[in-house]
Design an enzyme around this catalytic site. Structure first.
Site, short mmCIF file in Angstrom:
data_model
loop_
_atom_site.label_atom_id
_atom_site.label_comp_id
_atom_site.label_asym_id
_atom_site.label_seq_id
_atom_site.Cartn_x
_atom_site.Cartn_y
_atom_site.Cartn_z
N ASN A 83 -6.49 0.92 -4.00
CA ASN A 83 -7.14 1.31 -2.76
C ASN A 83 -8.35 0.41 -2.51
O ASN A 83 -8.92 -0.15 -3.45
CB ASN A 83 -7.62 2.77 -2.85
CG ASN A 83 -6.49 3.73 -3.12
OD1 ASN A 83 -5.69 4.03 -2.26
ND2 ASN A 83 -6.41 4.22 -4.35
N HIS A 84 -8.71 0.29 -1.26
CA HIS A 84 -9.88 -0.48 -0.87
C HIS A 84 -10.77 0.40 -0.01
O HIS A 84 -10.26 1.24 0.76
CB HIS A 84 -9.48 -1.73 -0.07
CG HIS A 84 -8.67 -2.71 -0.85
ND1 HIS A 84 -9.15 -3.95 -1.23
CD2 HIS A 84 -7.40 -2.64 -1.35
CE1 HIS A 84 -8.22 -4.60 -1.90
NE2 HIS A 84 -7.14 -3.83 -1.99
N PRO A 85 -12.07 0.26 -0.09
CA PRO A 85 -12.96 1.07 0.77
C PRO A 85 -12.81 0.66 2.23
O PRO A 85 -12.75 -0.54 2.55
CB PRO A 85 -14.36 0.73 0.23
CG PRO A 85 -14.21 -0.62 -0.39
CD PRO A 85 -12.83 -0.67 -0.95
N THR A 92 -13.89 -5.16 2.42
CA THR A 92 -12.83 -4.49 1.66
C THR A 92 -12.42 -5.31 0.44
O THR A 92 -11.56 -4.88 -0.34
CB THR A 92 -11.58 -4.28 2.53
OG1 THR A 92 -11.10 -5.55 2.99
CG2 THR A 92 -11.90 -3.39 3.73
#
Length: 221
Positions: A83-85, A92
């Site tokens: 996952n990436h913010p 990201t």
């Protein structure tokens, strides 16, 4: 990997997983097969448990997943890892939040964002029992697919799927449930997939309907 090496690996798998059908060029590492399983061509499976009778079509990519009994999994199934913010962080890119060096470098000494999500039992994904997953399905990490669920081909699953729900779309949404609530409760309590294989075989003719199964259970519980 040349063909001869792949052939030898396939022979190794067939010897290790007696009673299972491991197709050519399937690569597995630390995989526990309960039995009666088929693994499709060119599938990559690691750190995964797969229950009795579950079969997986070609080109699956499955990592750190627990899959229950009697599941039917279509072509090109995969678990979306990482996952990436998307809010708060300016970028990201993992160099700003992870120390794992995905791009070969990092700006942080320790990770400050959970780039992997896990189920309560520590798996990237859990697929329970009697689940049918269509072709080209993607499931985000950290999710659980309930007993008896159906995921339509091409769906991208971003939320947990309740037992006996039919979901589809991008992102996947509930289309309907397979049975009435009382019937779902009956099947959840029965847990037929955990019964002895002989019991399942002997009563298989009654799986054509819930009413038929209920009647035979009154006579032969």
């Amino acid at each position: 990997m040349n063909y001869f090496k792949a052939f030898l690996l396939n022979l190794h798998y067939k010897k290790k997983y007696k009673g299972c059908n491991i197709k050519s060029h399937a690569l597995m590492s630390n995989v526990d097969l309960e039995g009666g399983n088929t693994i499709g061509e060119y599938s990559h499976i690691r750190n995964t448990r797969i229950g009795f009778g579950t079969y997986i079509q070609p080109h699956a990519k499955i990592y750190q997943t627990r899959i229950g009994r009697f599941c039917s999994i279509g072509n090109n199934f995969s678990i979306i890892m990482g996952n990436h913010p998307i809010t708060d962080f300016v970028s990201t890119h993992p160099a700003f939040f992870s120390n794992r060096g995905q791009a070969g470098f990092t700006f942080v000494k320790k990770s400050i964002f959970d780039d992997f999500k896990y189920t309560e039992n520590g798996f990237l994904c859990e697929v329970q029992n009697d689940v049918w997953i269509g072709d080209d399905v993607r499931i985000l990490n950290g999710l659980t697919i309930g007993n008896g669920a159906i995921i339509a081909a091409g769906a991208v699953v971003t939320k947990n799927v309740p037992p006996f729900a039919i979901v589809g779309g991008v992102p996947a949404k509930i289309i309907k449930y397979r049975f009435e609530l009382s019937e779902i409760e009956f099947l959840q309590d029965l847990k037929w997939w955990n019964k002895d294989i002989k019991w399942i075989r002997d009563n298989s003719e009654h799986f054509k309907s819930i009413n038929s199964l209920r009647k035979v259970l009154q006579i032969n519980p």
